[in-house]
Scaffold this active site. Sequence first.
Site, mmCIF file in Angstrom:
data_model
loop_
_atom_site.group_PDB
_atom_site.id
_atom_site.type_symbol
_atom_site.label_atom_id
_atom_site.label_comp_id
_atom_site.label_asym_id
_atom_site.label_seq_id
_atom_site.Cartn_x
_atom_site.Cartn_y
_atom_site.Cartn_z
ATOM 1 N N HIS A 1 29.875 77.127 41.356
ATOM 2 C CA HIS A 1 30.667 76.990 42.575
ATOM 3 C C HIS A 1 32.137 77.354 42.422
ATOM 4 C CE1 HIS A 1 27.207 74.191 42.881
ATOM 5 N NE2 HIS A 1 27.124 74.718 44.077
ATOM 6 N N GLY B 1 44.495 64.238 51.693
ATOM 7 C CA GLY B 1 43.718 64.506 52.888
ATOM 8 C C GLY B 1 44.108 63.595 54.027
ATOM 9 N N ARG C 1 51.096 68.331 62.291
ATOM 10 C CA ARG C 1 50.365 67.920 61.093
ATOM 11 C C ARG C 1 51.002 68.419 59.804
ATOM 12 N NH1 ARG C 1 44.008 66.959 61.777
ATOM 13 N NH2 ARG C 1 44.109 65.759 63.703
ATOM 14 N N ARG D 1 43.967 74.164 53.911
ATOM 15 C CA ARG D 1 45.065 73.248 53.586
ATOM 16 C C ARG D 1 45.474 73.442 52.127
ATOM 17 N NH1 ARG D 1 43.799 67.503 55.456
ATOM 18 N NH2 ARG D 1 43.925 68.584 57.449
#
Length: 235
Positions: free
Chosen positions: A4, A89, A217, A24
């Site tokens: 991965h 997060g 944000r 992000r």
Amino acid sequence: MTVHIGAKPGDIAETVLLPGDPYRAKWAAENFLDNPVLVNEVRGMLGFTGTWNGHKVTIHGSGMGMPSLSIYANELIRDYGAKTLIRIGSCGAMQKHVGVRDVVIAMTSSTLGSPSRGIFRDMNFAPCADYKLLQAAVEATKGMDVPVHVGGIYSSDTFYDERDDLVDQLTRHGTLAVEMEAAELYTLANRHSVRALAVLTVSDHLQTGEALPSDQRERSFGDMVEIALKAAFTD
């Protein structure tokens, strides 16, 4: 290179910041790291390595939920030698005194189940953050213009959760916020004797329904990135 992660040996730093959203990760790398280099884009899960104040840092997406986080954290620790992993997060506030835009530093994380649950069978293992990292993160917030809360959170693997009774009980027992990854990250860190922490920005509130507008944000999320970086490199 793993299944991965396509990074080459040496491409990944010992300190890794883990936002769920790969974009992000891109934003954080471009705004906080010097000379960030794309080291992974397998399955669109972006990872970048650069430096912060002379320290080598990787910022790598982890996906949504504990199963996805488990894949990346396992490979980063096992195959790339990551020693410090900090989740950055968003979270949803569960207590009235925790506001949108506030930062939550997770001491512990409760969960109904995680990819590691089967290992413990009937034992309710209590995963916790690395104390020195947590302490350093709290110190890093001094002088910053952002309210900070330290305590327990809840990691859910269900985004559209309809268990109102569970939310009520968690709120009753002082749980600060809900997110979707920290419990598995803490468990893996405990298992492999590495350091882990979750520094979270409150993006919405379960009790009031308030949510952080998208155009606000980035500034708010920047606070948690700064806290995470300072904590990672505090002696």
